[in-house]
Write a protein that holds these residues in place. Structure first.
Motif, PDB file in Angstrom:
ATOM      1  N   PRO A   1     -19.633  25.236  14.965  1.00 14.10           N
ATOM      2  CA  PRO A   1     -19.348  23.849  14.560  1.00 14.10           C
ATOM      3  C   PRO A   1     -18.001  23.659  13.886  1.00 14.10           C
ATOM      4  O   PRO A   1     -17.302  22.680  14.155  1.00 14.10           O
ATOM      5  CB  PRO A   1     -20.506  23.517  13.626  1.00 14.10           C
TER       6      PRO A   1
ATOM      7  N   LEU B   1     -24.481  31.705  11.508  1.00 10.48           N
ATOM      8  CA  LEU B   1     -25.168  30.516  12.028  1.00 10.48           C
ATOM      9  C   LEU B   1     -26.676  30.738  12.027  1.00 10.48           C
ATOM     10  O   LEU B   1     -27.166  31.789  12.446  1.00 10.48           O
ATOM     11  CB  LEU B   1     -24.699  30.203  13.445  1.00 10.48           C
TER      12      LEU B   1
ATOM     13  N   ASP C   1     -31.204  26.354  12.939  1.00 10.38           N
ATOM     14  CA  ASP C   1     -30.991  24.907  12.941  1.00 10.38           C
ATOM     15  C   ASP C   1     -29.608  24.549  13.448  1.00 10.38           C
ATOM     16  O   ASP C   1     -29.426  23.574  14.195  1.00 10.38           O
ATOM     17  CB  ASP C   1     -31.198  24.340  11.534  1.00 10.38           C
ATOM     18  N   ASP C   2     -28.590  25.336  13.036  1.00 12.18           N
ATOM     19  CA  ASP C   2     -27.224  25.104  13.520  1.00 12.18           C
ATOM     20  C   ASP C   2     -27.156  25.269  15.035  1.00 12.18           C
ATOM     21  O   ASP C   2     -26.526  24.470  15.741  1.00 12.18           O
ATOM     22  CB  ASP C   2     -26.255  26.091  12.860  1.00 12.18           C
TER      23      ASP C   2
END
Length: 440
Positions: free
Chosen positions: A60, A88, A91-92
């Motif tokens: 992200p 990470l 959820d990411d």
């Protein structure tokens, strides 16, 4: 080595994949940038072209760093090393994958326009991209075609790093990479023109035919006599392209000569036997030749030769070289200096390169051979003066005892041999760092 653009990269890759001609092949381009490369490969092989939609999963806060990829059919590939380095969490991953899955579905609809994927079951699937960086997207693509029961999977790209391809072991049957530079940097660094490809361009390329209507072998519009478009005129020409030719040589004749010249046809026959295509081209009509100004209008002759070369590359999918005689040699050098010329090599036979402008001579990039008879002393001197302006690889080869027309016994065969050696040497020379074969 840098590629001019994706089209050139595709044509070079197609030469390396020529051994697949005649097999049951489907070419699959990775959007967006891989599709123009794949289109050139499919044209050369006479194989159907399809798109293989995959999406990179980017970190992200650093989207260019991929931690995996997804593809059609629910395929999902993760790079555990990147996940470990970035920390990470599930959820990411879910947020990124949801967004990329939506974009993947949109592209499938945009590119396919309701068409079903080209079947790959039992066929050789050639997966093509414009370059491999982490290999994650390519891995997802290859796993996808494996799931569709391809008989063989060939992954092909013009450029990739020397490291990072080990993850593809066991996934592909063959890996073709033309250039593996170190340091690598990025894929775009190895292209002069790396303009972003649009969705519309991808859709348009997928609409273009790549399989001959007859279903036969790929190639040009047919050997023999034809008319070549060059701006507002059509030039009479004679085309010969042997099967599995690596390149095609366009002949620019001198004043008072034509595609029927016995000397140039002798050289062309020699090149054909060596597996090179030839285009014997008349740059002037019979009426135009009556005006001597036209014969020495090097600018006009060069424009026509350049236009013919662009047509020839488009129609055959092959690299183009020039063979110029007399004033035709000057036209070939002028044409080769154009920014979009992409000419791979040049041979001049008894040429007048001095008639080309010094600026053009200095901007020629194609390796150039000047063949001159030792008894043609005036032309030999003019060739040496012209060669002094050139910055590319070049050489003057002198044929002992030969005059301007090389009519002496053994002279013309020597010209043909010199030309053949020059073309084949420079066309067959592998790019620096090239590699191929099954990985591992």
């Amino acid at each position: 080595m840098r590629y001019r653009d994706r089209g050139e990269a595709g044509r070079r890759l197609a030469r390396r994949l020529a051994y697949l001609r005649g097999q049951d092949v489907v070419v699959l381009g990775l959007p967006r940038g891989g599709v123009p490369v794949a289109h050139e490969v499919a044209r050369s092989l006479g194989a159907p072209l399809d798109v293989l939609v995959v999406r990179k999963l980017g970190v992200p806060w650093q989207p260019e760093l991929g931690f995996g990829a997804i593809g059609e059919g629910g395929v999902r590939v993760l790079n555990e090393d990147v996940l470990g380095e970035t920390g990470l969490g599930p959820d990411d991953l879910a947020v990124v994958e949801q967004a990329e899955r939506a974009e993947l579905d949109r592209r499938v609809r945009r590119y396919r326009l309701g068409r079903a994927p080209v079947p790959v079951a039992g066929r050789v699937a050639v997966v093509v991209d414009d370059g491999l960086a982490t290999g994650a997207t390519a891995e997802a693509a290859c796993r996808l075609v494996r799931a569709r029961h391809a008989a063989r999977v060939v992954l092909a790209a013009p450029v990739a790093p020397q490291t990072g391809l080990a993850r593809l072991h066991g996934i592909v049957d063959e890996l073709i990479v033309l250039h593996q530079p170190r340091p690598f940097g990025s894929v775009g660094a190895w292209y002069h023109d790396f303009t972003q490809v649009t969705d519309a361009e991808v859709a348009e390329l997928l609409e273009r035919p790549t399989v001959p209507a007859s279903g036969g072998s790929p190639g040009p519009p047919g050997d023999g006599e034809l008319q070549v478009p060059a701006g507002r005129v059509r030039l009479p020409a004679r085309l010969a392209v042997p099967r599995a030719a690596q390149a095609v040589v366009a002949f620019a004749h001198g004043s008072g000569s034509s595609r029927h010249s016995p000397r140039n046809r002798y050289v062309a026959d020699t090149l054909n036997r060596a597996g090179l295509g030839t285009l014997l081209l008349d740059l002037l009509s019979a009426d135009e030749e009556e005006n001597r100004h036209n014969v020495f209008d090097i600018g006009m002759l060069a424009q026509r030769l350049h236009a013919a070369a662009l047509w020839l590359r488009h129609e055959t999918g092959l690299d183009v070289a020039y063979f110029g005689a007399s004033t035709g040699a000057a036209a070939a050098l002028e044409a080769a200096s154009a920014t979009d010329a992409d000419i791979v090599s040049i041979v001049s036979r008894g040429g007048r390169p001095d008639l080309a402008s010094p600026a053009a001579l200095a901007h020629v990039h194609a390796p150039t051979l000047f063949v001159v008879g030792s008894a043609d002393t005036r032309v030999l001197g003019l060739n040496r003066l012209a060669a002094d302006w050139m910055r590319c690889e070049h050489r003057i080869a002198i044929v002992p005892g030969a005059t301007h027309l090389f009519s002496e016994p053994g002279a013309l065969p020597m010209v043909a041999e010199l030309a053949c050696d020059w073309f084949t040497t420079h066309l067959a020379r592998p790019p620096a760092g090239a590699s191929s074969g099954r990985p591992g």
